[in-house]
Scaffold this motif. Structure first.
Motif, PDB file in Angstrom:
ATOM      1  N   PHE A   1       0.826  -1.206   0.000  1.00 46.07           N
ATOM      2  CA  PHE A   1       0.000   0.000   0.000  1.00 46.07           C
ATOM      3  C   PHE A   1       0.867   1.266   0.000  1.00 46.07           C
ATOM      4  CE2 PHE A   1      -2.224   3.360   2.370  1.00 46.07           C
ATOM      5  CZ  PHE A   1      -3.337   3.533   1.569  1.00 46.07           C
ATOM      6  N   ASN A   2       1.916   1.270   0.796  1.00 47.40           N
ATOM      7  CA  ASN A   2       2.801   2.442   0.854  1.00 47.40           C
ATOM      8  C   ASN A   2       3.424   2.748  -0.499  1.00 47.40           C
ATOM      9  OD1 ASN A   2       2.305   2.811   3.571  1.00 47.40           O
ATOM     10  ND2 ASN A   2       4.066   1.610   4.233  1.00 47.40           N
ATOM     11  N   GLN A   3       3.606   1.709  -1.310  1.00 43.16           N
ATOM     12  CA  GLN A   3       4.235   1.893  -2.614  1.00 43.16           C
ATOM     13  C   GLN A   3       3.224   2.246  -3.705  1.00 43.16           C
ATOM     14  OE1 GLN A   3       6.788  -1.328  -3.695  1.00 43.16           O
ATOM     15  NE2 GLN A   3       7.570  -0.322  -5.541  1.00 43.16           N
ATOM     16  N   TYR A   4       2.038   1.627  -3.658  1.00 44.05           N
ATOM     17  CA  TYR A   4       1.114   1.754  -4.778  1.00 44.05           C
ATOM     18  C   TYR A   4      -0.227   2.429  -4.453  1.00 44.05           C
ATOM     19  CZ  TYR A   4       4.369  -1.445  -7.036  1.00 44.05           C
ATOM     20  OH  TYR A   4       5.488  -2.018  -7.562  1.00 44.05           O
ATOM     21  N   GLY A   5      -0.588   2.577  -3.186  1.00 37.99           N
ATOM     22  CA  GLY A   5      -1.790   3.318  -2.804  1.00 37.99           C
ATOM     23  C   GLY A   5      -3.065   2.822  -3.452  1.00 37.99           C
TER      24      GLY A   5
ATOM     25  N   ALA B   1      -6.334  -3.799  -6.322  1.00 37.38           N
ATOM     26  CA  ALA B   1      -5.885  -5.177  -6.502  1.00 37.38           C
ATOM     27  C   ALA B   1      -6.395  -6.083  -5.393  1.00 37.38           C
ATOM     28  CB  ALA B   1      -4.358  -5.225  -6.560  1.00 37.38           C
ATOM     29  N   ILE B   2      -6.311  -5.633  -4.134  1.00 39.83           N
ATOM     30  CA  ILE B   2      -6.744  -6.479  -3.028  1.00 39.83           C
ATOM     31  C   ILE B   2      -8.255  -6.651  -3.017  1.00 39.83           C
ATOM     32  CG2 ILE B   2      -7.108  -4.785  -1.187  1.00 39.83           C
ATOM     33  CD1 ILE B   2      -5.624  -6.640   0.698  1.00 39.83           C
TER      34      ILE B   2
ATOM     35  N   ALA C   1      -7.024  -4.100   3.833  1.00 43.37           N
ATOM     36  CA  ALA C   1      -6.977  -2.864   3.054  1.00 43.37           C
ATOM     37  C   ALA C   1      -7.771  -1.764   3.734  1.00 43.37           C
ATOM     38  CB  ALA C   1      -7.530  -3.107   1.642  1.00 43.37           C
ATOM     39  N   MET C   2      -8.933  -2.101   4.281  1.00 47.39           N
ATOM     40  CA  MET C   2      -9.783  -1.107   4.948  1.00 47.39           C
ATOM     41  C   MET C   2      -9.048  -0.487   6.136  1.00 47.39           C
ATOM     42  SD  MET C   2     -13.433  -3.249   4.794  1.00 47.39           S
ATOM     43  CE  MET C   2     -13.112  -3.949   6.371  1.00 47.39           C
ATOM     44  N   ILE C   3      -8.498  -1.356   6.988  1.00 47.32           N
ATOM     45  CA  ILE C   3      -7.829  -0.884   8.208  1.00 47.32           C
ATOM     46  C   ILE C   3      -6.577  -0.088   7.858  1.00 47.32           C
ATOM     47  CG2 ILE C   3      -6.582  -1.649  10.266  1.00 47.32           C
ATOM     48  CD1 ILE C   3      -8.594  -4.004  10.413  1.00 47.32           C
ATOM     49  N   THR C   4      -5.798  -0.578   6.885  1.00 48.02           N
ATOM     50  CA  THR C   4      -4.556   0.104   6.504  1.00 48.02           C
ATOM     51  C   THR C   4      -4.838   1.482   5.917  1.00 48.02           C
ATOM     52  OG1 THR C   4      -3.502  -2.029   6.034  1.00 48.02           O
ATOM     53  CG2 THR C   4      -2.454  -0.066   5.117  1.00 48.02           C
ATOM     54  N   ALA C   5      -5.853   1.572   5.057  1.00 48.58           N
ATOM     55  CA  ALA C   5      -6.197   2.861   4.444  1.00 48.58           C
ATOM     56  C   ALA C   5      -6.628   3.864   5.500  1.00 48.58           C
ATOM     57  CB  ALA C   5      -7.304   2.659   3.406  1.00 48.58           C
ATOM     58  N   GLY C   6      -7.438   3.421   6.464  1.00 50.61           N
ATOM     59  CA  GLY C   6      -7.879   4.323   7.531  1.00 50.61           C
ATOM     60  C   GLY C   6      -6.735   4.746   8.424  1.00 50.61           C
TER      61      GLY C   6
ATOM     62  N   GLY D   1       0.191   1.283 -15.143  1.00 53.40           N
ATOM     63  CA  GLY D   1       0.500   1.838 -16.450  1.00 53.40           C
ATOM     64  C   GLY D   1      -0.037   3.256 -16.600  1.00 53.40           C
ATOM     65  N   LEU D   2      -1.250   3.483 -16.106  1.00 54.47           N
ATOM     66  CA  LEU D   2      -1.835   4.824 -16.150  1.00 54.47           C
ATOM     67  C   LEU D   2      -1.045   5.798 -15.288  1.00 54.47           C
ATOM     68  CD1 LEU D   2      -5.648   3.944 -15.988  1.00 54.47           C
ATOM     69  CD2 LEU D   2      -4.395   4.872 -17.958  1.00 54.47           C
ATOM     70  N   GLN D   3      -0.572   5.304 -14.122  1.00 50.10           N
ATOM     71  CA  GLN D   3       0.226   6.170 -13.263  1.00 50.10           C
ATOM     72  C   GLN D   3       1.528   6.573 -13.954  1.00 50.10           C
ATOM     73  OE1 GLN D   3       0.755   4.058  -9.554  1.00 50.10           O
ATOM     74  NE2 GLN D   3      -1.235   4.733  -8.755  1.00 50.10           N
ATOM     75  N   VAL D   4       2.160   5.638 -14.633  1.00 47.27           N
ATOM     76  CA  VAL D   4       3.406   5.940 -15.355  1.00 47.27           C
ATOM     77  C   VAL D   4       3.160   6.950 -16.467  1.00 47.27           C
ATOM     78  CG1 VAL D   4       5.179   4.981 -16.872  1.00 47.27           C
ATOM     79  CG2 VAL D   4       4.498   3.741 -14.817  1.00 47.27           C
TER      80      VAL D   4
END
Length: 200
Positions: free
Chosen positions: A105-109, A115-116, A126-131, A191-194
């Protein structure tokens, strides 16, 4: 096995025949997203096959239940991580998955949440980490809607085309399909981010 089969069939028929079917489905989706270890597809696919005239409504209700639960999980990560969040992760034995997703998550947000939402990894992480990270709730909501929308509306499309056979196919290929779908979505977003970074 016959008793289990009969009781499962009776339970399904009770839900399918209930005037509160949509509320029950939304509640099951909410509970599955929060804590239940039973995939919602086991009830959702037969319901869709039996109610093709309302198939897209069923997908919408399931997505809405998941979204509400995701926002609750986000709130737990943001406000109650040390008490409830950490306890829940330890209770479910997800320490390694949590540590892996934190790095991911820290790398790709945004791409990591997408993806998850498709991969066979507990979405509660993902829910807990994002919060906990203070990630934008709007972007989190968008990621949940895209990931789970692809999952449930994709099922609705398949059931509308192939009916009850989808449940058998899902049981056989759910893991492989989830992995492939998650990887494809991740590659598209990255790819869109790049491309965006090059344009900017």
């Amino acid at each position: 096995m016959a008793i289990t089969s009969k009781s499962s069939k009776a339970w399904f028929e009770r839900i399918n025949g209930s005037k509160n079917m949509l509320w029950l489905l939304g509640t099951l989706s909410f509970l599955e997203t929060i804590i239940l270890p039973i995939p919602i597809e086991l009830i959702l696919i037969p319901l869709m096959a039996a109610n093709r005239q309302r198939i897209w409504l069923l997908a919408t209700v399931t997505t809405a239940g998941c979204l509400i639960a995701s926002l609750v999980g986000y709130g737990v990560g943001m406000l109650l991580f040390q008490s409830i969040g950490m306890w829940f992760i330890e209770l479910m034995g997800w320490q390694e998955s949590y540590q892996f997703f934190q790095t991911f998550f820290n790398q790709y947000g945004f791409a990591a949440i997408l993806a998850i939402g498709i991969l066979p990894i507990p979405f509660q992480i993902a829910m807990i980490t994002a919060g906990l990270s203070g990630y934008s709730v709007l972007l989190f909501t968008l990621a949940v809607l895209i990931a789970r929308g692809l999952r449930y509306y994709g099922l609705a499309w398949l059931v509308s085309r192939f009916g009850h056979r989808v449940l058998m196919l899902w049981k056989r290929h759910a893991l492989l399909t989830s992995v492939v779908g998650g990887v494809i979505v991740l590659l598209i977003v990255l790819g869109l981010q790049v491309l965006t970074s090059q344009v900017m």
